[in-house]
Design an enzyme around this catalytic site. Structure first.
Site, PDB file in Angstrom:
ATOM      1  N   LEU A  62      -7.113   5.696  -0.178  1.00 34.97           N
ATOM      2  CA  LEU A  62      -7.042   4.436  -0.920  1.00 34.97           C
ATOM      3  C   LEU A  62      -6.004   4.511  -2.024  1.00 34.97           C
ATOM      4  CD1 LEU A  62     -10.894   3.792  -1.101  1.00 34.97           C
ATOM      5  CD2 LEU A  62      -9.250   2.756   0.480  1.00 34.97           C
ATOM      6  N   GLY A  96      -3.217   2.173   1.134  1.00 33.57           N
ATOM      7  CA  GLY A  96      -4.586   2.057   1.620  1.00 33.57           C
ATOM      8  C   GLY A  96      -5.438   1.103   0.804  1.00 33.57           C
ATOM      9  N   ASP A 138     -12.040   8.066  -0.430  1.00 28.27           N
ATOM     10  CA  ASP A 138     -10.891   8.663  -1.094  1.00 28.27           C
ATOM     11  C   ASP A 138     -11.386   9.796  -1.975  1.00 28.27           C
ATOM     12  OD1 ASP A 138      -7.804   7.802  -1.714  1.00 28.27           O
ATOM     13  OD2 ASP A 138      -8.719   8.694  -3.491  1.00 28.27           O
ATOM     14  N   ARG A 139     -10.514  10.751  -2.246  1.00 23.86           N
ATOM     15  CA  ARG A 139     -10.894  11.847  -3.149  1.00 23.86           C
ATOM     16  C   ARG A 139     -11.151  11.350  -4.559  1.00 23.86           C
ATOM     17  NH1 ARG A 139      -6.214  16.187  -2.312  1.00 23.86           N
ATOM     18  NH2 ARG A 139      -5.033  14.243  -2.540  1.00 23.86           N
ATOM     19  N   GLY A 171       4.747  -1.933   2.462  1.00 26.32           N
ATOM     20  CA  GLY A 171       4.682  -1.401   1.107  1.00 26.32           C
ATOM     21  C   GLY A 171       3.581  -2.017   0.274  1.00 26.32           C
ATOM     22  N   LYS A 206       8.151   3.575  13.996  1.00 27.40           N
ATOM     23  CA  LYS A 206       8.186   3.545  12.530  1.00 27.40           C
ATOM     24  C   LYS A 206       9.227   4.518  11.991  1.00 27.40           C
ATOM     25  CE  LYS A 206       6.594   2.269   8.452  1.00 27.40           C
ATOM     26  NZ  LYS A 206       6.853   3.336   7.498  1.00 27.40           N
ATOM     27  N   HIS A 261      12.470   2.772  12.354  1.00 27.44           N
ATOM     28  CA  HIS A 261      12.456   1.715  11.330  1.00 27.44           C
ATOM     29  C   HIS A 261      12.871   2.279   9.976  1.00 27.44           C
ATOM     30  CE1 HIS A 261      10.282  -0.195   7.964  1.00 27.44           C
ATOM     31  NE2 HIS A 261      10.390  -1.345   8.603  1.00 27.44           N
ATOM     32  N   ASN A 262      12.293   3.413   9.604  1.00 25.77           N
ATOM     33  CA  ASN A 262      12.599   3.983   8.299  1.00 25.77           C
ATOM     34  C   ASN A 262      14.002   4.573   8.249  1.00 25.77           C
ATOM     35  OD1 ASN A 262       9.959   3.280   7.711  1.00 25.77           O
ATOM     36  ND2 ASN A 262       9.534   5.177   6.620  1.00 25.77           N
ATOM     37  N   GLU A 300      16.113   1.731   7.541  1.00 27.18           N
ATOM     38  CA  GLU A 300      15.892   1.389   6.132  1.00 27.18           C
ATOM     39  C   GLU A 300      16.768   2.250   5.219  1.00 27.18           C
ATOM     40  OE1 GLU A 300      12.212   2.626   3.552  1.00 27.18           O
ATOM     41  OE2 GLU A 300      11.666   0.872   4.752  1.00 27.18           O
ATOM     42  N   TYR A 301      16.875   3.548   5.545  1.00 28.36           N
ATOM     43  CA  TYR A 301      17.731   4.439   4.766  1.00 28.36           C
ATOM     44  C   TYR A 301      19.166   3.914   4.751  1.00 28.36           C
ATOM     45  CZ  TYR A 301      14.530   8.497   4.325  1.00 28.36           C
ATOM     46  OH  TYR A 301      13.512   9.349   3.996  1.00 28.36           O
TER      47      TYR A 301
END
Length: 319
Positions: A8, A12, A30-31, A114, A166, A169-170, A173-174
Site C-alpha cells: 500500500l 497500491g 502492508d508492513r 502513477g 510494461k 512501455h517504460n 518512457e525513458y
C-alpha cells in the site's frame, strides 16, 4: 467482489482507493500498520472468500519473490494471484510455476498511471490464461479509465506478456523523457528565448509532440522555475536496462532507449572518469586546453585558453 491487495505504497494505496470507489471490497496488507487492514498474509487469506484473488503491488525482485512464496503457503487450490509490480517477465514464469504446483493460478499485470491513477485510471497490460483474465475482469474494469477499455486494457498474451509489454512501455518512457529534457535544456541555453515555460505550454495543444509527459513537464517548471530545487540525479527502475538487454538479445536496434538509459547513468557522476580521459586525449592529440580539476589553481586560467593558445590548439585538429 472482494480481493486482497498487498503493498500500500504510492501506487497500491491509490489503487485500493479507486477499487473501493468502484464497488470492489478490498482488504489491504502492508508492513506499515497505519495503512494496513490486517497484520499478516495469513490474516489476509482468512478474510477473503474462496476462490481468493490477491493482487501484489510491491517492488520487483526479492520483495516480490518473498510475497509470492508467502502466498504459496497461505492460499489454496483455485485461488488467483495477480502480480502487478514491475517484475521482469522471466520471473513471472518462475512465480507461475511455483504457484501452479499448489493449484494456484497466476496473472502478471503491468500497471501504468502513477500517482494520478486513482482519479484518472490506469493502463493495464495483462499476461496469463484467458479464463483467469475473465475472472479478474471486474478488477481491471474498476481500475481503467471509465469508458476506455479498448484504449487502456490489453490481454497481451501468455504468462509474462503483461510485464514484457510494461517493460517496453517504460523503455519508451525513458526515451520520451530524455527528448523533452534535451529540448528543455536547448531552450534554456539560448539568450533569445524569454519564456521557456510558455513555450512548453504552447506545445501542449495542436502540436505533434503534445503528451501527458509534456503536461507534467509544464507542471514541473511552473512549480519550480529553472528547476533550482532539485538535483540532476536520475534513478532507474531497471526496466530501461531490461529493454536494452532484450533489444541486444533480439537484434533489435534501440538507440533512443539505450541512450536514455546511459544518460541516467551519467547523471549520477559528479566528475566522470571517462570524460576526464576524453578531455586528456583531446589535449594529447589536438593540443586542446584542459580545465584543471580545481578552477582556482594559479595559472590555470580556469580552464580557458588564451586566444593565442586556442589558435595553436585548434590548428590542424582532427576534431
Amino acid at each position: 467482489m472482494h480481493i486482497g491487495l498487498i503493498g500500500l505504497g504510492k501506487m497500491g494505496f491509490s489503487m485500493r482507493e479507486r477499487l473501493r470507489r468502484n464497488g470492489i471490497q478490498v482488504t489491504g496488507f502492508d508492513r506499515d500498520p497505519v495503512v494496513s487492514d490486517v497484520g499478516s498474509l495469513a490474516e489476509l487469506a482468512a478474510e477473503l472468500p474462496p476462490p481468493r484473488i490477491v493482487w501484489s503491488m510491491v517492488p520487483s525482485g526479492e520483495t516480490t519473490a518473498a510475497v509470492v512464496s508467502g502466498l504459496a503457503e497461505v492460499l489454496e487450490n483455485g485461488d488467483l494471484v495477480i502480480e502487478g509490480g514491475n517484475s521482469r517477465y522471466t520471473e513471472d514464469l518462475h512465480h507461475a510455476g511455483m504457484l501452479a504446483a499448489k493449484g494456484i493460478r497466476y496473472l502478471d499485470c503491468g500497471v501504468s498511471g502513477g500517482i494520478w491513477g486513482k482519479d484518472n485510471g490506469y493502463g493495464l497490460m495483462v499476461g496469463g490464461d484467458p479464463a483467469d483474465v475473465s475472472a479478474a475482469m471486474p478488477l481491471f474494469d474498476a481500475l481503467r479509465p471509465a469508458g476506455l477499455r479498448a484504449e487502456s486494457f490489453v490481454h497481451a498474451g501468455a504468462t509474462g506478456a503483461g510485464h514484457y509489454a510494461k517493460m517496453v512501455h517504460n523503455g519508451i518512457e525513458y526515451g520520451l523523457m530524455q527528448a523533452y529534457a534535451e529540448g528543455y535544456e536547448l531552450l534554456e541555453a539560448q539568450n533569445i528565448i524569454d519564456d521557456v515555460p510558455g513555450i512548453l505550454r504552447a506545445w501542449q495543444s495542436g502540436t505533434v509532440i503534445r503528451s501527458w509527459l509534456l503536461e507534467l513537464a509544464v507542471r514541473a517548471v511552473d512549480e519550480d522555475p529553472g528547476l533550482t530545487r532539485i538535483a540532476g540525479y536520475v534513478e532507474d527502475s531497471g526496466e530501461g536496462r531490461w529493454s536494452v538487454e532484450e533489444a541486444l538479445s533480439a537484434g533489435v536496434p534501440a538507440p533512443a532507449i539505450t541512450a536514455a538509459v546511459f544518460a541516467r547513468f551519467a547523471s549520477r557522476q559528479e566528475d566522470s572518469p571517462a570524460l576526464k580521459l576524453v578531455a586528456a586525449l583531446r589535449g594529447q592529440f589536438g593540443g586542446h586546453p584542459v580545465r584543471p580539476a580545481d578552477p582556482a589553481v594559479p595559472g590555470g586560467n580556469g580552464g580557458q585558453a588564451s586566444a593565442a593558445e586556442q589558435a595553436v590548439g585548434d590548428a590542424g585538429s582532427p576534431e
